[in-house]
Every structure is written in structure tokens, then in C-alpha cells.
Scaffold this active site. Structure first.
Site, mmCIF file in Angstrom:
data_model
loop_
_atom_site.group_PDB
_atom_site.id
_atom_site.type_symbol
_atom_site.label_atom_id
_atom_site.label_comp_id
_atom_site.label_asym_id
_atom_site.label_seq_id
_atom_site.Cartn_x
_atom_site.Cartn_y
_atom_site.Cartn_z
ATOM 1 N N ARG A 56 8.733 8.681 -1.682
ATOM 2 C CA ARG A 56 8.200 9.746 -2.532
ATOM 3 C C ARG A 56 6.787 10.165 -2.171
ATOM 4 N NH1 ARG A 56 11.990 7.227 -4.913
ATOM 5 N NH2 ARG A 56 10.903 5.388 -4.210
ATOM 6 N N THR A 57 5.909 9.194 -2.029
ATOM 7 C CA THR A 57 4.497 9.541 -1.879
ATOM 8 C C THR A 57 4.274 10.336 -0.586
ATOM 9 O OG1 THR A 57 3.953 7.539 -3.081
ATOM 10 C CG2 THR A 57 2.155 8.608 -1.908
ATOM 11 N N LYS A 86 -2.421 -2.366 18.679
ATOM 12 C CA LYS A 86 -3.244 -2.842 19.804
ATOM 13 C C LYS A 86 -4.506 -3.532 19.301
ATOM 14 C CE LYS A 86 -2.124 1.390 22.321
ATOM 15 N NZ LYS A 86 -2.797 2.587 22.816
ATOM 16 N N ARG A 107 -2.098 4.943 3.027
ATOM 17 C CA ARG A 107 -1.469 3.799 2.330
ATOM 18 C C ARG A 107 -1.616 2.573 3.225
ATOM 19 N NH1 ARG A 107 4.275 3.684 -0.694
ATOM 20 N NH2 ARG A 107 2.930 4.704 -2.222
ATOM 21 N N HIS A 135 -3.086 3.135 -7.112
ATOM 22 C CA HIS A 135 -2.249 4.216 -6.583
ATOM 23 C C HIS A 135 -2.566 5.440 -7.456
ATOM 24 C CE1 HIS A 135 0.929 6.380 -4.799
ATOM 25 N NE2 HIS A 135 1.966 5.613 -5.085
HETATM 26 C C1 NCD Z 1 5.083 2.748 -6.003
HETATM 27 C C2 NCD Z 1 4.214 2.057 -4.985
HETATM 28 O O1 NCD Z 1 4.412 2.194 -3.768
HETATM 29 O O2 NCD Z 1 3.280 1.413 -5.426
HETATM 30 N N1 NCD Z 1 6.008 3.630 -5.401
HETATM 31 C C3 NCD Z 1 5.693 4.946 -5.353
HETATM 32 O O3 NCD Z 1 4.720 5.346 -4.746
HETATM 33 N N2 NCD Z 1 6.460 5.776 -6.071
HETATM 34 C C4 NCD Z 1 5.760 1.821 -6.925
HETATM 35 C C5 NCD Z 1 6.572 0.708 -6.348
HETATM 36 O O4 NCD Z 1 6.758 0.607 -5.133
HETATM 37 O O5 NCD Z 1 7.038 -0.097 -7.149
#
Ligand code: NCD
Length: 307
Positions: A56-57, A86, A107, A135
Site C-alpha cells: 500500500r504505502t 555493497k 522505509r 509511520h
Molecule cells: C503497516 C506497516 O508497514 O507498518 N503497513 C502499511 O503501511 N499499511 C502496518 C503493518 O505492516 O502491520
């Protein structure tokens, strides 16, 4: 928010900033549905640098940028497919990527990585998850979703259910909820309850909360039940994960505990934490919530990058 980093939701201490962002997100929704999105980010490049998995993100950020007329460069497994393999440091990767892109969505598995990136970056950094830290864009879209679904945030009672210790979505959500007059029920097995840092924040902001260990505590006073999976990748001891992983699963019988106007949310993936049968109920808001990620992230990109 002109060219600002987005590292933590603690940086959003002004409700007016959120209201403006949510208005713009609603406008983005209207434009997307009418297939008339203003290409206001034409000429801009966004880098998506992902060292941890995402559906999703990353997709919603990339789609947001494309829809606004901008372009995207992307590494979806940066730990394996970038120079990190590397031995390049995160800092150096950020310095270099900032020369190619106008904004970096990051991320990374380490808490504090987004802050480290921001310290050396020439372009805005958006934290798309720093390990078990935060997040922030998930929390922004969550509060936007609550606003869309129930028309208000003040006066609501929310149950936060799952891995409150490790869930970065929960952590970021707590900081935003602290800006509103709300009440919380924190449902988790003892080992996964909210840590002291976040409890202190709740106390300092006079957020009323109580704790429970099972879904039996859900009742008709709740407006929102916010689920999140047990965060497997954050456990040092795989045995402990195995012991706790099936502890909380939301089933049809749990829906009966809620009032008709309540909503069930989850940042997803659900990985077994919400029974598939629940999807058919109009109170299941998690797919609408995921859809809102597109609109909210479009609004955020448009706010950060000047037209
Ligand atoms: C979340 C995450 O990656 O922290 N997922 C997301 O971005 N929708 C929640 C999760 O992984 O549980």
C-alpha cells in the site's frame, strides 16, 4: 508544509494544518473520481527508497506522484538491489538520491533512520516507516479516514487492538489522536501493551485510556476498532511470536459487540487478524482506508512540493 520533512506525527501539533491537509485530500478524491487531476507536480521527481516490504504505502505514493503529473524512481528492495548491498551507508545513499530527486520517501528497518536521513538530505524526507518507530503518513490517512467515515474525531472512543508495543502505525496514530478530545481502550496481550514512552504522552495530553487483554472488552460505546497485526519482524525471539500470533483475531461475533455506526479499521496487511467474513459488513472500513492513502498522499506531496 513547504519542503518540510515528515518524520513523526509529533510534528503536527496544529489541528489547522491537519484540517487543511484533509480538505486538500478530499479535493484530490474528487479530482481522481472525475478523472481531472491537476498535473501540479509536473517536472518533479519522487524517489521511493524501500528497505522493507510494502504494498500500500509504496504503490499509493507512486500512484499519487504519477497522478499529479510527476515522475518516480523506485527501489523496492533497497537492501538487496541498491548499493546498500555493497555496504553503502544510508546517509550516503540519501545524499546521492537527493541529487536525482526532489523528495525521498523512505522505509527502513531501523528506528530513527528517517531522522538520520533528514539530517543529511538536501530534499524533503518522508518517513514511510522506520522499523518499530513511526509511520506518520499511515496515521494521517487513518485520521482522514475517521473524519470521512464518521464526520468528526472529537468525542469519539477508539479501541486500539494488537501489537501496541511494536506497531509503528499505532505509535504515529497516538500522537495525532492526542490533539483531539477522545477516549482510548488499549487491547493487547500484556507483553505487547503500549510502552511507557507512549503512555507518558497520553497522560501529558490528558487522553483518557484503559487497558484490556482480549476482544471481550469491545462494547457498544466504541466508535472505532483499530486492529493491527502482531509485528512478526520486530520479535527477537521467534518462539514468543509463535505464542502470541493468534492471540487476537476479530470475528463476526466481535462485530455483534459493536454498535451499527461503529467502524473497523486496519492499516493492513491483516494476516489472519480479521476474519474474511467481516469484509461484507459496511462497518469494515479497512479497504476504504487503504484507498484514502492515495488521496492523502497526493495532498501531502502537493503541500510539500511548491507548484
Ligand atoms: C503497516 C506497516 O508497514 O507498518 N503497513 C502499511 O503501511 N499499511 C502496518 C503493518 O505492516 O502491520
Amino acid at each position: 508544509m513547504n519542503r518540510q520533512h515528515v518524520i513523526t506525527t509529533a510534528q503536527f501539533f496544529d489541528r489547522a494544518v491537519l484540517e487543511r491537509l484533509f480538505r486538500l485530500a478530499s479535493e484530490m478524491e474528487r479530482q481522481v473520481k472525475a478523472h481531472r487531476v491537476e498535473r501540479r507536480l509536473q517536472g518533479y521527481v519522487m524517489a521511493a527508497l524501500f528497505y522493507e516490504p510494502s504494498t500500500r504505502t509504496r504503490f499509493s505514493f507512486e500512484a499519487a506522484m504519477h497522478r499529479l503529473g510527476g515522475s518516480v524512481i523506485s527501489s523496492e528492495a533497497a537492501g538487496q538491489f541498491s548499493s546498500a548491498l555493497k555496504g553503502e551507508s544510508l546517509e550516503d545513499s540519501i545524499r546521492v538520491t537527493g541529487g536525482y530527486a526532489d523528495l525521498i520517501v523512505l522505509r527502513h528497518p531501523e528506528v530513527g533512520s528517517a531522522e538520520r536521513a533528514a539530517a543529511v538530505s538536501s530534499v524533503p524526507i518522508i518517513n514511510a516507516g522506520d522499523g518499530g518507530g513511526e509511520h506518520p503518513t499511515q496515521a494521517l490517512l487513518d485520521v482522514f479516514t475517521i473524519q470521512q467515515e464518521l464526520g468528526r474525531i472529537d468525542g469519539l472512543k477508539l479501541a486500539l487492538v494488537g501489537d501496541l508495543r511494536h506497531s509503528r502505525s499505532m505509535h504515529s496514530l497516538l500522537f495525532l489522536l492526542g490533539l483531539y478530545d477522545i477516549e482510548l481502550l488499549l487491547v493487547a496481550p500484556k507483553q505487547l501493551q503500549l510502552t511507557e514512552t507512549y503512555r507518558r504522552y497520553l497522560k501529558a495530553n490528558k487522553v483518557r485510556y484503559s487497558c484490556a487483554e482480549s476482544l471481550e472488552a469491545l462494547d457498544k460505546s466504541l466508535d472505532i476498532v483499530y486492529m493491527n497485526r502482531i509485528q512478526k519482524e520486530r520479535f527477537d525471539d521467534p518462539g514468543e511470536y509463535e505464542r502470541l500470533k493468534d492471540y487476537l483475531t476479530f470475528r463476526l461475533k466481535n462485530l455483534d459487540q459493536l454498535k451499527p455506526a461503529a467502524r473497523v479499521m486496519d492499516p493492513l496487511p491483516r494476516v489472519g487478524k480479521i476474519d474474511l467474513a467481516v469484509d461484507q459488513d459496511p462497518r469494515a472500513a479497512y479497504f476504504r482506508q487503504a484507498q484514502n492513502g492515495l488521496y492523502l498522499r497526493m495532498a501531502l506531496l502537493a503541500e510539500i512540493l511548491p507548484a
